[in-house]
Design a protein around this motif. Sequence first.
Motif, PDB file in Angstrom:
ATOM      1  N   MET A  14       0.849  -1.193   0.000  1.00  0.00           N
ATOM      2  CA  MET A  14       0.000   0.000   0.000  1.00  0.00           C
ATOM      3  C   MET A  14       0.884   1.242   0.000  1.00  0.00           C
ATOM      4  SD  MET A  14      -3.133  -0.771   2.663  1.00  0.00           S
ATOM      5  CE  MET A  14      -2.063  -1.018   4.080  1.00  0.00           C
ATOM      6  N   GLU A  15       0.392   2.288  -0.597  1.00  0.00           N
ATOM      7  CA  GLU A  15       1.037   3.596  -0.526  1.00  0.00           C
ATOM      8  C   GLU A  15       0.371   4.378   0.600  1.00  0.00           C
ATOM      9  OE1 GLU A  15       1.083   5.852  -4.111  1.00  0.00           O
ATOM     10  OE2 GLU A  15       1.772   4.158  -5.317  1.00  0.00           O
ATOM     11  N   ILE A  16       1.112   5.316   1.171  1.00  0.00           N
ATOM     12  CA  ILE A  16       0.551   6.166   2.210  1.00  0.00           C
ATOM     13  C   ILE A  16       0.672   7.615   1.782  1.00  0.00           C
ATOM     14  CG2 ILE A  16       2.703   6.301   3.522  1.00  0.00           C
ATOM     15  CD1 ILE A  16       0.922   6.213   6.098  1.00  0.00           C
ATOM     16  N   ASN A  17      -0.396   8.367   2.008  1.00  0.00           N
ATOM     17  CA  ASN A  17      -0.423   9.796   1.737  1.00  0.00           C
ATOM     18  C   ASN A  17      -1.164  10.485   2.872  1.00  0.00           C
ATOM     19  OD1 ASN A  17       0.760  10.231  -1.048  1.00  0.00           O
ATOM     20  ND2 ASN A  17      -0.728   8.618  -1.473  1.00  0.00           N
ATOM     21  N   THR A  18      -0.964  11.790   2.973  1.00  0.00           N
ATOM     22  CA  THR A  18      -1.688  12.557   3.985  1.00  0.00           C
ATOM     23  C   THR A  18      -2.591  13.560   3.293  1.00  0.00           C
ATOM     24  OG1 THR A  18       0.117  14.151   4.154  1.00  0.00           O
ATOM     25  CG2 THR A  18       0.129  12.320   5.717  1.00  0.00           C
ATOM     26  N   LYS A  19      -3.596  13.992   4.038  1.00  0.00           N
ATOM     27  CA  LYS A  19      -4.517  15.000   3.522  1.00  0.00           C
ATOM     28  C   LYS A  19      -4.717  16.067   4.584  1.00  0.00           C
ATOM     29  CE  LYS A  19      -8.880  12.641   4.537  1.00  0.00           C
ATOM     30  NZ  LYS A  19      -9.735  13.787   4.734  1.00  0.00           N
ATOM     31  N   GLY A  20      -5.148  17.237   4.185  1.00  0.00           N
ATOM     32  CA  GLY A  20      -5.267  18.363   5.100  1.00  0.00           C
ATOM     33  C   GLY A  20      -6.399  18.240   6.102  1.00  0.00           C
ATOM     34  N   GLU A  21      -7.594  17.999   5.628  1.00  0.00           N
ATOM     35  CA  GLU A  21      -8.760  17.913   6.505  1.00  0.00           C
ATOM     36  C   GLU A  21      -8.918  16.493   7.033  1.00  0.00           C
ATOM     37  OE1 GLU A  21     -11.145  20.164   7.662  1.00  0.00           O
ATOM     38  OE2 GLU A  21      -9.634  21.588   6.964  1.00  0.00           O
ATOM     39  N   PRO A  22      -8.974  16.320   8.345  1.00  0.00           N
ATOM     40  CA  PRO A  22      -9.110  14.959   8.880  1.00  0.00           C
ATOM     41  C   PRO A  22     -10.499  14.368   8.605  1.00  0.00           C
ATOM     42  CG  PRO A  22      -9.162  16.562  10.659  1.00  0.00           C
ATOM     43  CD  PRO A  22      -8.864  17.325   9.406  1.00  0.00           C
ATOM     44  N   THR A  23     -10.516  13.056   8.413  1.00  0.00           N
ATOM     45  CA  THR A  23     -11.756  12.304   8.249  1.00  0.00           C
ATOM     46  C   THR A  23     -12.070  11.649   9.593  1.00  0.00           C
ATOM     47  OG1 THR A  23     -11.320  11.905   5.909  1.00  0.00           O
ATOM     48  CG2 THR A  23     -12.842  10.381   7.001  1.00  0.00           C
ATOM     49  N   GLU A  24     -13.178  12.008  10.196  1.00  0.00           N
ATOM     50  CA  GLU A  24     -13.542  11.514  11.528  1.00  0.00           C
ATOM     51  C   GLU A  24     -13.895  10.026  11.518  1.00  0.00           C
ATOM     52  OE1 GLU A  24     -14.393  11.409  15.606  1.00  0.00           O
ATOM     53  OE2 GLU A  24     -13.370  12.974  14.482  1.00  0.00           O
ATOM     54  N   VAL A  25     -14.654   9.604  10.513  1.00  0.00           N
ATOM     55  CA  VAL A  25     -15.148   8.224  10.446  1.00  0.00           C
ATOM     56  C   VAL A  25     -14.284   7.431   9.465  1.00  0.00           C
ATOM     57  CG1 VAL A  25     -17.130   6.762   9.892  1.00  0.00           C
ATOM     58  CG2 VAL A  25     -17.497   9.027  10.901  1.00  0.00           C
ATOM     59  N   PHE A  26     -13.726   6.299   9.919  1.00  0.00           N
ATOM     60  CA  PHE A  26     -12.947   5.435   9.033  1.00  0.00           C
ATOM     61  C   PHE A  26     -13.781   5.119   7.800  1.00  0.00           C
ATOM     62  CE2 PHE A  26     -11.807   1.054   7.721  1.00  0.00           C
ATOM     63  CZ  PHE A  26     -10.556   1.346   7.205  1.00  0.00           C
ATOM     64  N   THR A  27     -13.171   5.277   6.622  1.00  0.00           N
ATOM     65  CA  THR A  27     -13.881   5.134   5.356  1.00  0.00           C
ATOM     66  C   THR A  27     -13.047   4.311   4.385  1.00  0.00           C
ATOM     67  OG1 THR A  27     -14.859   7.330   5.686  1.00  0.00           O
ATOM     68  CG2 THR A  27     -14.938   6.428   3.453  1.00  0.00           C
ATOM     69  N   ILE A  28     -13.708   3.415   3.650  1.00  0.00           N
ATOM     70  CA  ILE A  28     -13.066   2.664   2.576  1.00  0.00           C
ATOM     71  C   ILE A  28     -13.769   3.024   1.276  1.00  0.00           C
ATOM     72  CG2 ILE A  28     -12.476   0.388   1.671  1.00  0.00           C
ATOM     73  CD1 ILE A  28     -12.650  -0.711   4.507  1.00  0.00           C
ATOM     74  N   THR A  29     -12.978   3.333   0.250  1.00  0.00           N
ATOM     75  CA  THR A  29     -13.549   3.666  -1.051  1.00  0.00           C
ATOM     76  C   THR A  29     -12.876   2.844  -2.149  1.00  0.00           C
ATOM     77  OG1 THR A  29     -11.983   5.459  -1.502  1.00  0.00           O
ATOM     78  CG2 THR A  29     -14.030   6.052  -0.366  1.00  0.00           C
ATOM     79  N   VAL A  30     -13.580   2.707  -3.259  1.00  0.00           N
ATOM     80  CA  VAL A  30     -13.036   2.159  -4.503  1.00  0.00           C
ATOM     81  C   VAL A  30     -13.299   3.220  -5.560  1.00  0.00           C
ATOM     82  CG1 VAL A  30     -13.236   0.371  -6.263  1.00  0.00           C
ATOM     83  CG2 VAL A  30     -13.451  -0.241  -3.855  1.00  0.00           C
ATOM     84  N   ASP A  31     -12.210   3.739  -6.135  1.00  0.00           N
ATOM     85  CA  ASP A  31     -12.340   4.803  -7.117  1.00  0.00           C
ATOM     86  C   ASP A  31     -11.693   4.392  -8.430  1.00  0.00           C
ATOM     87  OD1 ASP A  31     -13.616   6.712  -5.372  1.00  0.00           O
ATOM     88  OD2 ASP A  31     -11.674   7.020  -4.423  1.00  0.00           O
ATOM     89  N   GLU A  32     -12.247   4.903  -9.520  1.00  0.00           N
ATOM     90  CA  GLU A  32     -11.701   4.616 -10.847  1.00  0.00           C
ATOM     91  C   GLU A  32     -10.437   5.427 -11.082  1.00  0.00           C
ATOM     92  OE1 GLU A  32     -13.215   4.266 -15.476  1.00  0.00           O
ATOM     93  OE2 GLU A  32     -14.554   5.117 -13.967  1.00  0.00           O
TER      94      GLU A  32
END
Length: 161
Positions: free
Chosen positions: A120-138
């Motif tokens: 897996m790759e790891i990246n950070t984002k500015g705004e925190p996500t409160e609820v753990f979320t899993i997505t599948v994106d094209e």
Amino acid sequence: SFAAADLAGNPFGALSGAEETEFSIGDAEFRIEYGTPLKRGRDLFGGIVPWGELWRTGANRATHFYTSANLIFGDLHVPAGEYTLFSIPEPDGGVLIINTQTGQNGQSYDEERDLGRVPMEINTKGEPTEVFTITVDETETGGVLQLIWGETILSADFEIG
């Protein structure tokens, strides 16, 4: 205040909900069922989810992943079907584990039933996500499975075929 209440043994509200999400890329359909822990002011990766240790990739029941299409994660061929997802987060990304056992809770992991492991790759984002979320994106080459929590995004790219 959430973290202080949690440490005192008085969590605010339900600890973890449950989510069932569906995604599609072209003719491929995906369904993910997983527990949704909340950040609640806690240190997440490297904190409550230690680096280098097996994580159930959510909360409560094992995270279940269904694909209607054959997928290729790096060198790992994943036939259409249902699996459970576990992971070992690391500061440099870690691994996503695709396991053939289904129906179990998140504490029941049998390594002998692994279909395989992918980086897996790891990246950070500015705004925190409160609820753990899993997505599948094209993506341009297929898709990406993302684990998003707090300021962290762990991701694994795949091709359909």
